[in-house]
Write an enzyme that holds these catalytic residues in place. Structure first.
Site, mmCIF file in Angstrom:
data_model
loop_
_atom_site.group_PDB
_atom_site.id
_atom_site.type_symbol
_atom_site.label_atom_id
_atom_site.label_comp_id
_atom_site.label_asym_id
_atom_site.label_seq_id
_atom_site.Cartn_x
_atom_site.Cartn_y
_atom_site.Cartn_z
ATOM 1 N N SER A 76 -54.114 -52.849 27.883
ATOM 2 C CA SER A 76 -52.717 -52.751 27.480
ATOM 3 C C SER A 76 -52.584 -53.351 26.073
ATOM 4 O O SER A 76 -53.290 -52.928 25.157
ATOM 5 C CB SER A 76 -51.826 -53.448 28.515
ATOM 6 O OG SER A 76 -50.470 -53.137 28.328
ATOM 7 N N TRP A 77 -51.703 -54.347 25.868
ATOM 8 C CA TRP A 77 -51.664 -55.020 24.570
ATOM 9 C C TRP A 77 -53.037 -55.595 24.231
ATOM 10 O O TRP A 77 -53.423 -55.649 23.053
ATOM 11 C CB TRP A 77 -50.619 -56.129 24.550
ATOM 12 C CG TRP A 77 -50.862 -57.126 23.450
ATOM 13 C CD1 TRP A 77 -51.373 -58.385 23.564
ATOM 14 C CD2 TRP A 77 -50.656 -56.918 22.044
ATOM 15 N NE1 TRP A 77 -51.492 -58.976 22.328
ATOM 16 C CE2 TRP A 77 -51.055 -58.102 21.378
ATOM 17 C CE3 TRP A 77 -50.161 -55.847 21.283
ATOM 18 C CZ2 TRP A 77 -50.981 -58.247 19.988
ATOM 19 C CZ3 TRP A 77 -50.096 -55.988 19.895
ATOM 20 C CH2 TRP A 77 -50.501 -57.178 19.276
ATOM 21 N N GLY A 136 -49.475 -57.969 27.223
ATOM 22 C CA GLY A 136 -48.136 -58.372 26.827
ATOM 23 C C GLY A 136 -47.736 -57.615 25.560
ATOM 24 O O GLY A 136 -47.413 -56.429 25.633
ATOM 25 N N ASP A 195 -50.548 -43.798 34.466
ATOM 26 C CA ASP A 195 -50.073 -44.980 33.746
ATOM 27 C C ASP A 195 -48.833 -44.571 32.946
ATOM 28 O O ASP A 195 -48.922 -43.756 32.027
ATOM 29 C CB ASP A 195 -51.180 -45.474 32.807
ATOM 30 C CG ASP A 195 -50.845 -46.768 32.089
ATOM 31 O OD1 ASP A 195 -49.655 -47.113 32.008
ATOM 32 O OD2 ASP A 195 -51.787 -47.425 31.596
ATOM 33 N N HIS A 250 -51.087 -48.332 35.743
ATOM 34 C CA HIS A 250 -51.397 -49.163 34.577
ATOM 35 C C HIS A 250 -52.219 -50.407 34.904
ATOM 36 O O HIS A 250 -53.034 -50.837 34.089
ATOM 37 C CB HIS A 250 -50.079 -49.596 33.929
ATOM 38 C CG HIS A 250 -50.235 -50.437 32.709
ATOM 39 N ND1 HIS A 250 -50.781 -49.964 31.526
ATOM 40 C CD2 HIS A 250 -49.912 -51.747 32.461
ATOM 41 C CE1 HIS A 250 -50.787 -50.921 30.622
ATOM 42 N NE2 HIS A 250 -50.277 -52.010 31.160
#
Length: 329
Positions: A107-108, A40, A280, A308
């Site tokens: 990711s985050w 996120g 990605d 991704h």
């Protein structure tokens, strides 16, 4: 991925006067502890996230970060920064009476994993990271302003639709106004458009079911508002902070070895494996490569036929192989 097992412990942990976190523990009660840091920010955890870890070897800890998933209050931006989350990870570790644990994030989640490892290296056994994201201006501009827009033009049209043309020179800032509107309809429309853009672009092959997830009001509201809040504030970090050599050097742990009856202190970097999709567009491979250049000790795996998402077959396989390789550390 491993079959999901039901958690043997589920609870809530109050981490501030405002925020209470949902957490769960599954796998082996006396296994090697691992904490899963979701994406996120604002994405929340899913039961299938347990499947990255061998339940016969790992004690698997999942939790929803501030404002995300089952944590309360939902979508709350107050007292919600990178460094609040780093403190929360430590509070959860101490609450669960865990001395050290493996850290897994994509990711985050990779951003937060690096921030945590640079703040508390002595608490980290290993890092397994996916889709490296460090919140540099160039990364945000590529995905939210111009770059990915050239690859997904039809999805881009949906993304920019809620924003008046005169305000499109800074899409993150323009969305910030709508996502914090006092009008609920305006806020929710913007949240769904923001979330759909990421769902559209997260896989090499566009997945309609993944896109439909953005139509969930609660998910979209938390995901979009919290993401945008962090991005407007540049992650509450210096530009490129997580890639600075002095920050990378913090990710070292002491190894005490006995030699000729003398105790010797050696330093080594935290064992780290990175899995990165070649295509990605949410977190392009250039950031993983930049991390490899300043942190050459890590193992970088580029998946040639993936975007991704952690659920793409080539990425999922290498993530499981990575956690398997660290299970006995």
């Amino acid at each position: 991925m491993y079959p999901e097992r039901e958690p043997f412990e589920v609870g809530k942990l109050k981490v501030s006067d405002i925020h209470t976190l949902y957490y769960e523990v599954s796998g082996k009660r006396d296994g090697s502890p691992v904490v899963f840091l979701h994406g996120g920010p604002g994405g929340g955890v899913h039961p299938s996230d347990r499947g990255f870890f061998n339940p016969e070897k790992y004690k698997i800890v999942l939790f929803d970060q501030r404002g995300a998933g089952k944590s309360t209050p939902s979508a709350c931006l107050e007292e919600n920064t990178t460094w609040d989350l780093v403190k929360d990870i430590e509070k959860l570790r101490e609450f669960l009476k865990i001395e050290k644990w493996h850290v897994f994030g994509g990711s985050w989640g990779s951003t937060l994993s690096l921030a945590y490892a640079q703040s508390h290296p002595d608490r980290v056994k290993s890092l397994v990271l996916r889709g490296i994201f460090t919140l540099r201006k160039s990364e945000l501009k590529f995905f939210y302003q111009e770059g990915a827009s050239h690859l997904f033009p039809e999805a881009w049209d949906e993304y920019i639709a809620p924003i008046p043309e005169a305000e499109r020179k800074d899409m993150i800032l323009a969305y910030h106004a709508q996502l914090n509107s006092t009008d609920e309809e305006t806020r929710l429309k913007a949240a769904k458009a923001w979330a759909r853009w990421e769902m559209w672009t997260s896989k090499l092959l566009v997945d309609p079911a993944h896109i439909a997830h953005a139509d969930d009001d609660n998910f979209a509201n938390a995901f979009a508002r919290i993401e945008n809040h962090y991005f407007v504030n540049e992650g509450f970090m210096r530009e490129g902070q997580l890639l600075e050599p002095q920050e990378i050097d913090k990710m070292q742990v002491s190894l005490y070895l006995s030699s000729y009856q003398n105790l010797m202190d050696f330093r080594r970097h935290i064992p780290t494996i990175v899995v990165q999709g070649r295509y990605d567009v949410v977190c392009p491979a250039t950031t993983a490569y930049a991390l490899k250049k300043v942190f050459p000790q890590l193992t970088l795996n580029i998946v040639p036929d993936a975007g991704h998402s952690s659920r793409e077959p080539g990425i999922a396989r290498l993530l499981v192989e990575a956690t398997d390789s660290f299970a006995d550390l």
